[in-house]
Design a protein around this motif. Sequence first.
Motif, mmCIF file in Angstrom:
data_model
loop_
_atom_site.group_PDB
_atom_site.id
_atom_site.type_symbol
_atom_site.label_atom_id
_atom_site.label_comp_id
_atom_site.label_asym_id
_atom_site.label_seq_id
_atom_site.Cartn_x
_atom_site.Cartn_y
_atom_site.Cartn_z
ATOM 1 N N VAL A 168 0.848 -1.191 0.000
ATOM 2 C CA VAL A 168 0.000 0.000 0.000
ATOM 3 C C VAL A 168 0.886 1.245 0.000
ATOM 4 O O VAL A 168 1.738 1.401 0.877
ATOM 5 C CB VAL A 168 -0.928 0.023 1.228
ATOM 6 N N THR A 170 2.131 4.808 0.751
ATOM 7 C CA THR A 170 1.892 5.620 1.946
ATOM 8 C C THR A 170 2.347 7.067 1.807
ATOM 9 O O THR A 170 1.860 7.944 2.518
ATOM 10 C CB THR A 170 2.615 4.999 3.155
ATOM 11 N N SER A 171 3.304 7.320 0.915
ATOM 12 C CA SER A 171 3.802 8.685 0.771
ATOM 13 C C SER A 171 4.517 8.814 -0.565
ATOM 14 O O SER A 171 4.736 7.827 -1.280
ATOM 15 C CB SER A 171 4.763 9.043 1.917
ATOM 16 N N ALA A 206 6.144 2.820 -0.049
ATOM 17 C CA ALA A 206 5.294 2.017 0.837
ATOM 18 C C ALA A 206 6.111 1.846 2.108
ATOM 19 O O ALA A 206 7.057 1.065 2.146
ATOM 20 C CB ALA A 206 4.963 0.668 0.207
ATOM 21 N N GLY A 207 5.766 2.630 3.116
ATOM 22 C CA GLY A 207 6.641 2.697 4.286
ATOM 23 C C GLY A 207 7.933 3.392 3.879
ATOM 24 O O GLY A 207 7.916 4.488 3.338
#
Length: 239
Positions: A168, A170-171, A206-207
């Motif tokens: 997913v 995330t940033s 993702a992370g």
Amino acid sequence: MVATKRAQVRSVLERLIDVELHPGDPIPSERALVDKLNVSRVTVRQAISDLVESGALERVHGKGTFVTGPQVDSQLHLTSFSREMRARGLEPGTVVLSATEIEASDETAKGLRVPKGTKVIRVERLRTADASPMAYEVGFYPSALFPGLLGRELGTLYDVFASEYDVVVTSGEQTVRADNADGHVARVLGVARRAPLLVLERTTFAGRKVVELSWSAYRADRYRLHMALTPRGPRSGSA
């Protein structure tokens, strides 16, 4: 005050655009407009130029003049192209132009934070809104994170990452710059060579793991960026 012939022709074209034509449709030829409206070709060209300048029409070199497609105002935030278009009431579309596994170049490896020569997947796509070309995009993705990706549906990659790989986003980090379309990009987007573009360069995480390095060229006549500005540091009355 009597409207000039130029204004009269412009008004006729505006009614035609509003009532009869749709985005992507061609307008009648200059000769047809001259014969129908009984005005000079110079007057027709001036009226068309006015509507091109206002954004209602666009000229495509070697093809003609067309009603412009949808114009999108975008906030700078991390989301997929498809979700962004749907949020604005437009139907997103994707044409996968190429998808292949290659060895990462120096630049790509640096961006993805992997060793040079690492296997990565390169995906080249045309993104559309209401079937009208909006952006040309090239993205790179680490093969090790996404085994079998070339056999998946590549239209909505972020959704595929989440559903098929449990990755997913995330940033992200993104830069925006102006550029002009080269021959290849112009052909893909259906614009004139050297037409203005907004180029978005993005690194997606993702992370702490980099999952995407992408380059997107948006048509500047159809895409605008909005940014909310807040003060930093002590407030000052000077600008």
